[in-house]
Write a protein that holds these residues in place. Sequence first.
Motif, PDB file in Angstrom:
ATOM      1  N   ASN A  99      28.682  33.933  41.333  1.00  0.00           N
ATOM      2  CA  ASN A  99      28.802  32.628  40.688  1.00  0.00           C
ATOM      3  C   ASN A  99      30.247  32.374  40.275  1.00  0.00           C
ATOM      4  OD1 ASN A  99      26.507  30.657  39.882  1.00  0.00           O
ATOM      5  ND2 ASN A  99      25.507  32.660  39.801  1.00  0.00           N
ATOM      6  N   LEU A 100      30.856  33.383  39.641  1.00  0.00           N
ATOM      7  CA  LEU A 100      32.235  33.219  39.169  1.00  0.00           C
ATOM      8  C   LEU A 100      33.223  33.228  40.327  1.00  0.00           C
ATOM      9  CD1 LEU A 100      32.330  35.422  35.935  1.00  0.00           C
ATOM     10  CD2 LEU A 100      31.681  33.041  36.193  1.00  0.00           C
ATOM     11  N   ASP A 101      32.963  34.100  41.301  1.00  0.00           N
ATOM     12  CA  ASP A 101      33.873  34.231  42.440  1.00  0.00           C
ATOM     13  C   ASP A 101      33.965  32.916  43.218  1.00  0.00           C
ATOM     14  OD1 ASP A 101      35.601  35.936  43.939  1.00  0.00           O
ATOM     15  OD2 ASP A 101      34.104  35.937  45.535  1.00  0.00           O
ATOM     16  N   PHE A 102      32.822  32.262  43.377  1.00  0.00           N
ATOM     17  CA  PHE A 102      32.796  30.986  44.104  1.00  0.00           C
ATOM     18  C   PHE A 102      33.696  29.956  43.416  1.00  0.00           C
ATOM     19  CE2 PHE A 102      30.645  26.761  44.248  1.00  0.00           C
ATOM     20  CZ  PHE A 102      30.992  26.432  45.552  1.00  0.00           C
ATOM     21  N   TYR A 103      33.562  29.864  42.110  1.00  0.00           N
ATOM     22  CA  TYR A 103      34.373  28.868  41.383  1.00  0.00           C
ATOM     23  C   TYR A 103      35.852  29.241  41.385  1.00  0.00           C
ATOM     24  CZ  TYR A 103      30.672  25.753  40.060  1.00  0.00           C
ATOM     25  OH  TYR A 103      29.676  24.816  40.131  1.00  0.00           O
ATOM     26  N   ARG A 114      41.183  36.769  41.148  1.00  0.00           N
ATOM     27  CA  ARG A 114      39.731  36.573  40.975  1.00  0.00           C
ATOM     28  C   ARG A 114      39.097  37.823  40.377  1.00  0.00           C
ATOM     29  NH1 ARG A 114      39.704  34.705  46.402  1.00  0.00           N
ATOM     30  NH2 ARG A 114      38.247  36.344  46.991  1.00  0.00           N
ATOM     31  N   LYS A 115      39.427  38.957  40.975  1.00  0.00           N
ATOM     32  CA  LYS A 115      38.830  40.210  40.497  1.00  0.00           C
ATOM     33  C   LYS A 115      39.164  40.455  39.038  1.00  0.00           C
ATOM     34  CE  LYS A 115      38.257  42.798  44.764  1.00  0.00           C
ATOM     35  NZ  LYS A 115      38.869  43.737  45.701  1.00  0.00           N
ATOM     36  N   GLU A 116      40.446  40.237  38.722  1.00  0.00           N
ATOM     37  CA  GLU A 116      40.909  40.491  37.350  1.00  0.00           C
ATOM     38  C   GLU A 116      40.203  39.586  36.338  1.00  0.00           C
ATOM     39  OE1 GLU A 116      45.453  41.983  38.193  1.00  0.00           O
ATOM     40  OE2 GLU A 116      45.156  40.077  37.137  1.00  0.00           O
ATOM     41  N   SER A 117      40.211  38.282  36.667  1.00  0.00           N
ATOM     42  CA  SER A 117      39.656  37.357  35.663  1.00  0.00           C
ATOM     43  C   SER A 117      38.134  37.488  35.551  1.00  0.00           C
ATOM     44  CB  SER A 117      40.083  35.922  35.931  1.00  0.00           C
ATOM     45  OG  SER A 117      39.855  35.576  37.253  1.00  0.00           O
ATOM     46  N   ILE A 118      37.464  37.744  36.671  1.00  0.00           N
ATOM     47  CA  ILE A 118      36.004  37.906  36.584  1.00  0.00           C
ATOM     48  C   ILE A 118      35.673  39.124  35.706  1.00  0.00           C
ATOM     49  CG2 ILE A 118      33.922  38.488  37.902  1.00  0.00           C
ATOM     50  CD1 ILE A 118      35.133  36.839  40.248  1.00  0.00           C
ATOM     51  N   LYS A 119      36.399  40.215  35.942  1.00  0.00           N
ATOM     52  CA  LYS A 119      36.149  41.432  35.155  1.00  0.00           C
ATOM     53  C   LYS A 119      36.430  41.167  33.666  1.00  0.00           C
ATOM     54  CE  LYS A 119      36.719  46.393  35.599  1.00  0.00           C
ATOM     55  NZ  LYS A 119      37.382  47.119  34.575  1.00  0.00           N
ATOM     56  N   ILE A 148      30.075  29.532  30.531  1.00  0.00           N
ATOM     57  CA  ILE A 148      31.374  29.372  29.857  1.00  0.00           C
ATOM     58  C   ILE A 148      32.451  30.139  30.633  1.00  0.00           C
ATOM     59  CG2 ILE A 148      32.686  29.806  27.737  1.00  0.00           C
ATOM     60  CD1 ILE A 148      30.090  29.378  26.166  1.00  0.00           C
ATOM     61  N   ALA A 149      32.086  31.352  31.068  1.00  0.00           N
ATOM     62  CA  ALA A 149      33.047  32.137  31.863  1.00  0.00           C
ATOM     63  C   ALA A 149      33.408  31.385  33.144  1.00  0.00           C
ATOM     64  CB  ALA A 149      32.444  33.500  32.207  1.00  0.00           C
ATOM     65  N   ARG A 150      32.412  30.766  33.754  1.00  0.00           N
ATOM     66  CA  ARG A 150      32.657  30.002  34.988  1.00  0.00           C
ATOM     67  C   ARG A 150      33.655  28.865  34.728  1.00  0.00           C
ATOM     68  NH1 ARG A 150      27.614  26.736  36.600  1.00  0.00           N
ATOM     69  NH2 ARG A 150      28.330  25.647  34.738  1.00  0.00           N
ATOM     70  N   ALA A 151      33.489  28.200  33.574  1.00  0.00           N
ATOM     71  CA  ALA A 151      34.374  27.075  33.258  1.00  0.00           C
ATOM     72  C   ALA A 151      35.794  27.541  32.938  1.00  0.00           C
ATOM     73  CB  ALA A 151      33.806  26.289  32.085  1.00  0.00           C
ATOM     74  N   LEU A 152      35.927  28.828  32.575  1.00  0.00           N
ATOM     75  CA  LEU A 152      37.248  29.339  32.182  1.00  0.00           C
ATOM     76  C   LEU A 152      37.954  30.097  33.294  1.00  0.00           C
ATOM     77  CD1 LEU A 152      36.271  30.714  28.672  1.00  0.00           C
ATOM     78  CD2 LEU A 152      37.905  28.869  29.099  1.00  0.00           C
ATOM     79  N   ILE A 153      37.264  30.285  34.408  1.00  0.00           N
ATOM     80  CA  ILE A 153      37.737  31.217  35.434  1.00  0.00           C
ATOM     81  C   ILE A 153      39.095  30.823  36.018  1.00  0.00           C
ATOM     82  CG2 ILE A 153      36.657  30.203  37.513  1.00  0.00           C
ATOM     83  CD1 ILE A 153      36.410  33.884  36.512  1.00  0.00           C
TER      84      ILE A 153
END
Lengths: 309, 247
Positions: A99-103, A114-119, A148-153
């Motif tokens: 979900n987060l990676d897609f955004y 991506r990896k850093e921020s998702i983690k 919320i994490a998705r919106a901040l990614i």
Amino acid sequence: MIQLIETENLTKKFGDLTAVENVTLRVNDGEVFGFLGPNGAGKTTTIRMLCCLISKTSGSATIGGYEIGNKEGSLKIRKMIGLVPDNVGLSENLTAYDNLDFYAKIYDRSETQRKESIKRFLEMLGLWEKRNDLAGTFSKGMKQKLAIARALIHDPQVLFLDEPTANLDPESAKTVREFILELKKQKKTIFLNTHNLDEAQRICDTIGILNTKLRVTGTPQDLEQEVKGKKTIVSLEQVNEKILSALKKLSLKNLTSEGNKVTFDVSDPDKENWGAVEAMVLAGGHVNTVNVVGSSLEDVYLKLVREST
Amino acid sequence: MRISKAWLIASRDFKIFRRQKNILISIIVFPVIISVLFPAILEFTQLRNSGGLAAPGVLPNLLNSFSFFFVIGAAYIPLGIASYSIVGEKVEKSLEPLLATPLTDGEILLGKAISAVLPTLVAMYVASIVFTIGIDATTIGRLGYNYFPNWNFGVLLLIVVPVAVVMSVLYSVIVSSRANDVRSASSYGIFILFPLLAIYILSEVSIISLDINGFLIIAGILSAVDVALYFVSRSAFQREEILTKWK
């Protein structure tokens, strides 16, 4: 102070129905702005206009200097905002990570970023261990945190949160609230729609009360001041005519007595209550307690909402 | 319009489809039926008697009729995929955050279209290979040559099938904007098959000929329908429409 969100007489009509009327407000960079109002007040419509999801009928609004309503400005605005809608809107058949990676990919983040921020976000929200679980298996609170994490990614300049703690159990609501406070510490500009007064009071720097029209804006303290102590209740050993006539000389508004209690309105309780208590004592009264009634923001809110309906 | 962004949407949808049994079944079942059942029917008929359906004089027409089911399949398969892809998002309310990103409406729509078109074409083309092998194996004894592949089948697969897929996808977008759940979207979607079934019936009663010219005319008509559906679906698939008017 840089004003990140500015609206001037922003209005939205759906046919004959006016959902939002002449809303003028300013939100500074790094500020948490709370938008309070009952259901149907136009809070979600305002957020949707500001996020360039729906068009305005009249008025103007800018986010970071870009005007809503024109194609180029809308694209620029959507790059600099993050939105958590009232329905979290996760892809339930994707894992939390996906979900987060897609955004993150939509915003052209590199694989390393991506990896850093998702983690980072999943760890902050206590969801890292659940990263490979489908979002559909998450509890409401976990979904809200993931949204919320998705919106901040993509590290947006402005975060729009539409009722982020609605329908959450108290513990989940507390976690989400604490996370918003953490974002506040990081000086993230947040536009928070809520009808939770306590939440608004605790989180927001500025509050606007909306009921189709923007009724009032100010800091929670400013708004409290508007009605704080308007009602003072003094409990005495005994209330008699001498005490009441002493109070009447002070021209207190809405002075009433019932049993051993005297109630009156004052504009500045810190100053005026002292004078009232002094007058009662000089008149032979024995004061037991002095109470300033009501959670003030709630009073402001209810007063303004009732006035406008 | 950035194709890479549309591909991003399609890739995500593919990931979702892999976990959706219904979609996998809808992609697989129809091609399997066409590619295995028709050769099996011919084989069975030939074993039972030497005339009828399998008579050499009748066979070419019959095989052309069989091949038209690839067009019907091409219109049928995307109904389930596109309906799930759009109505599924509507049910999950996941369109709003997607619409709040810098993606354009066109990129999102194209991504959704790719996610329905690509699996359908892959399924139909794989099925066409199996179909060709199966039909040739069962008919070479009667005809004395391999009937497939031929120009007829080539035109059908490379021109008529893609325009039929696109027509079905665009129609599904329009239906999805009015449907509340995947099942009702698929049910309304079935109406798009009626004109194709009508063409099949007309060919069976020899009013339409399923040869190269016939296929080109059908492709031309379907292309015109595609253009019309494109404009309707573009107006239905706009942020404000989706958020305020979609059911």
